[in-house]
Enzyme design. Structure first.
Site, mmCIF file in Angstrom:
data_model
loop_
_atom_site.group_PDB
_atom_site.id
_atom_site.type_symbol
_atom_site.label_atom_id
_atom_site.label_comp_id
_atom_site.label_asym_id
_atom_site.label_seq_id
_atom_site.Cartn_x
_atom_site.Cartn_y
_atom_site.Cartn_z
ATOM 1 N N CYS A 1 -1.860 3.947 -9.999
ATOM 2 C CA CYS A 1 -1.085 5.109 -9.575
ATOM 3 C C CYS A 1 -0.380 5.725 -10.760
ATOM 4 O O CYS A 1 0.053 6.863 -10.709
ATOM 5 C CB CYS A 1 -0.071 4.726 -8.508
ATOM 6 S SG CYS A 1 -0.865 4.239 -6.968
ATOM 7 N N ASN B 1 1.883 -3.645 -5.058
ATOM 8 C CA ASN B 1 0.608 -2.960 -5.292
ATOM 9 C C ASN B 1 -0.188 -3.548 -6.440
ATOM 10 O O ASN B 1 -1.405 -3.432 -6.486
ATOM 11 C CB ASN B 1 0.844 -1.463 -5.536
ATOM 12 C CG ASN B 1 1.838 -1.191 -6.646
ATOM 13 O OD1 ASN B 1 2.954 -1.717 -6.629
ATOM 14 N ND2 ASN B 1 1.437 -0.392 -7.610
ATOM 15 N N GLN C 1 1.193 -0.789 0.761
ATOM 16 C CA GLN C 1 0.099 -1.765 0.658
ATOM 17 C C GLN C 1 0.098 -2.752 1.827
ATOM 18 O O GLN C 1 -0.734 -3.651 1.883
ATOM 19 C CB GLN C 1 0.171 -2.521 -0.681
ATOM 20 C CG GLN C 1 0.034 -1.632 -1.912
ATOM 21 C CD GLN C 1 -1.340 -1.003 -2.085
ATOM 22 O OE1 GLN C 1 -2.311 -1.398 -1.427
ATOM 23 N NE2 GLN C 1 -1.436 -0.004 -2.963
ATOM 24 N N ALA D 1 -1.662 7.650 4.258
ATOM 25 C CA ALA D 1 -2.881 7.465 5.050
ATOM 26 C C ALA D 1 -4.099 7.112 4.193
ATOM 27 O O ALA D 1 -5.012 6.429 4.662
ATOM 28 C CB ALA D 1 -3.168 8.723 5.866
ATOM 29 N N HIS D 2 -4.128 7.588 2.950
ATOM 30 C CA HIS D 2 -5.358 7.372 2.164
ATOM 31 C C HIS D 2 -5.536 5.923 1.737
ATOM 32 O O HIS D 2 -6.597 5.552 1.220
ATOM 33 C CB HIS D 2 -5.407 8.317 0.950
ATOM 34 C CG HIS D 2 -4.530 7.904 -0.188
ATOM 35 N ND1 HIS D 2 -5.013 7.212 -1.271
ATOM 36 C CD2 HIS D 2 -3.220 8.080 -0.413
ATOM 37 C CE1 HIS D 2 -4.023 7.000 -2.129
ATOM 38 N NE2 HIS D 2 -2.926 7.516 -1.625
#
Lengths: 383, 383
Positions: free
Chosen positions: A330, A155, A185, A207-208
């Protein structure tokens, strides 16, 4: 107002125009809970299973391989704890292997399991260019190893791990261990339809990260793989994950899965943008791009400018109306040196001052020019 | 098509007209992740904290008392496991008390913790009328007890437990134990704004039971209460619950919280409907309503007709276009005898053939007449 540029797609992505309307149009068929056996429940269940079918196809798998969760963080927690607790209950002291550059939702689960004495952990060191080598993985596996967790696409750097090759090698050494892949990712960027036929036991996604609603994701797992549930309760999701199902999220995920499956070559336009940036940035004095660019997805560009504080860079991007991230976004509000860059052997100084640019469907070549203008300002100022 | 009647509000509730549009209108301010520090993230964070403020007010509490979760099942798992694991880590063998009529998301967590040897459990027996008595609770607490979990309003019977009195009594016997309340069926029906000033340590709720989206809920907890997180990762929700925040869900919950706080006497129109039904049903031969009606919220009516199979009743309701539930609809597809009715001393036969009617904002007095027509059909047929 100044036009804002979003270059933080690895953190989250906007939904396509009209997506939410489409979700709630579909949900008009029923507001019910899919577990209810009356009309309202059955309609909801039908919508849920339609969505599950599309999500399963992303992995080239059957519907029963998909367990909907609140997102990849839950999926990673579910999988790692689920495997370890089952062995712990049998009186074993299991051992797991994760790379030392996993997302915090794998890393911190391992830290918890280790700290509480539920298992021991080997943090397999990645190569300085950001990927895990087969021999490193194999030497980390011992006779007590029950699980190996490998991030597919990092990520922070965008570096791709050869997960299929690594999974085969791990199973070759110890056939009954569980191979888990954090695929967050990779979804929507790399083809994942081979996974259903592979030896990989489970994959986490959200999903986002592909234009769906926030708060929904899944754990793909081989149907024969048994895990201790993380959420105990009413036995939803065939007993794997209790809790009334997140219908808007599930419908949204199904729509996005369908769109991904129908789309060809999603990375082509990003490759042009990324090449444009890389060619111009790598020649700038003092600027260093991290990770093996030949193994990097053209979605991510992680760099530092020596002698320039990450905060200062962030501020300049902010003032130019460009949204970027420092390290892993994150990490809620965190400004610790990047664990991933540290794992790659970079100094604390580099790891604390890196910037991550990440791109997606809405990114334009003009975004590259705006980014270059900010970066060049620093290099020239310095020079 | 025949007009459908929904009498299964305890399972889930429809959102008010326009609710979803309102959610996504608000979210147009930003699609960002609230953890990102750039413009898109800050806007999302502002929306999230506005919502948190409204949800906190439901409990008469500060924002920092609210941890958003994927729903009450997660909240219950988080709380029970969070308390027990912390004690387990210290080398203790903790003991917890739950009533024997908890929702499965408390009951099955206790069963898991017990089965894995993380704690011992006492299932405190409820009164035959469906509520927990103080003396029963007190006699279940011992020197190893670390947690007591009590359902506020029972999801199957609507019977209200005197949670404040019970919590005080429990703390009176053992001041440092954790009192947890499953508040799912109380929210929006009973005033909960006293909870922030009470001795109760934590409360679980779900937004979809009050017209919000599915997939969002929270754990209210006193800010000074420490729990082991259930979801480890990036440290979202001030470290209590990792995972990118479910923004549509959070905004939806905030809107519903605001609406609940502004609404007066939500139960008045249901009281009329419920009284109408109870008066007419209790006189029917062979029909038995379960639970103490003087302690029952007028949202729920649980009954059996002796000699009539629950399945047959369900089918007749279905054919009449009335959606009702058999036992707890949260038990995904299950048709086991109700654990709650069994706990009240009913036979397996009664517990396997009960019907739950539950009402909410959209329920009308005409619904009662349609329900009565179905029920009377059985009683007359039988007589």
């Amino acid at each position: 107002m100044k036009q804002l540029i979003y270059a933080d797609y690895n953190a989250t992505t906007p939904s396509p125009r009209g997506h939410e309307d489409q979700v709630f149009e579909i949900l008009q068929a029923s507001f019910g809970s899919p577990s209810s056996i009356h009309h309202f429940g059955r309609e909801a269940k039908r919508l849920m299973e339609d969505a599950r079918e599309n999500v399963a196809k992303l992995f080239g798998a059957e519907r029963k391989s998909i367990v909907f969760t609140s997102g990849a963080t839950e999926s990673n927690n579910f999988c790692l704890k689920g495997v370890v607790f089952q062995h712990f209950k049998k009186g074993e002291r299991p051992h797991i292997v994760i790379t030392n550059s996993e997302h915090s939702s794998v890393h911190n689960v391992a830290k918890f399991l280790e700290g509480y004495g539920f298992c021991t952990v080997t943090y397999a060191p990645i190569h300085s260019k950001g990927f895990l080598e087969k021999d490193t993985l194999l030497s980390a596996i011992n006779e007590r190893t029950v699980l190996v967790a490998i991030i597919y696409v990092n990520n922070e750097t965008g570096v791709v791990n050869p997960v299929e090759e690594l999974a085969r090698a791990a199973k070759g050494k110890k056939p009954n261990l569980h191979v888990h892949v954090d695929g967050v990712q990779a979804l929507g960027k790399l083809d994942c339809t081979w996974i259903g036929r592979s030896v990989i036991d489970s994959v986490s996604v959200s999903a986002h990260k592909v234009g769906g609603l926030k708060g929904i994701g899944c754990l793909y797992k081989k149907p024969e793989v048994s895990l201790l549930p993380l959420l105990h309760g009413g036995g939803h999701e065939r007993g794997w994950r209790s809790g009334t199902e997140n219908m808007p999220g599930i419908v949204s995920f199904g729509l996005r899965a369908k769109a991904i499956l129908e789309r060809k070559e999603p990375l082509n336009h990003l490759r042009t943008l990324w090449n444009h940036l890389v060619e111009r940035m790598r020649v700038l004095p003092g600027l260093e791009i991290h990770g093996d660019l030949s193994r990097c997805l053209p979605t991510t560009l992680n760099f530092t400018i020596h002698g320039v504080a990450g905060e200062e860079l962030m501020l300049r991007f902010e003032n130019a109306g460009i949204a970027v991230s420092s390290g892993s976004a994150c990490l809620s509000g965190g400004s610790e040196p990047s664990r991933v860059l540290t794992a790659m052997g970079y100094s604390r100084d580099v790891a604390a001052n890196s910037i991550r640019l990440s791109f997606g469907e809405g990114s334009r070549i003009e975004d590259a020019e705006a980014i270059l203008a900010v970066v060049r300002g620093f290099v020239q100022k310095k020079g």
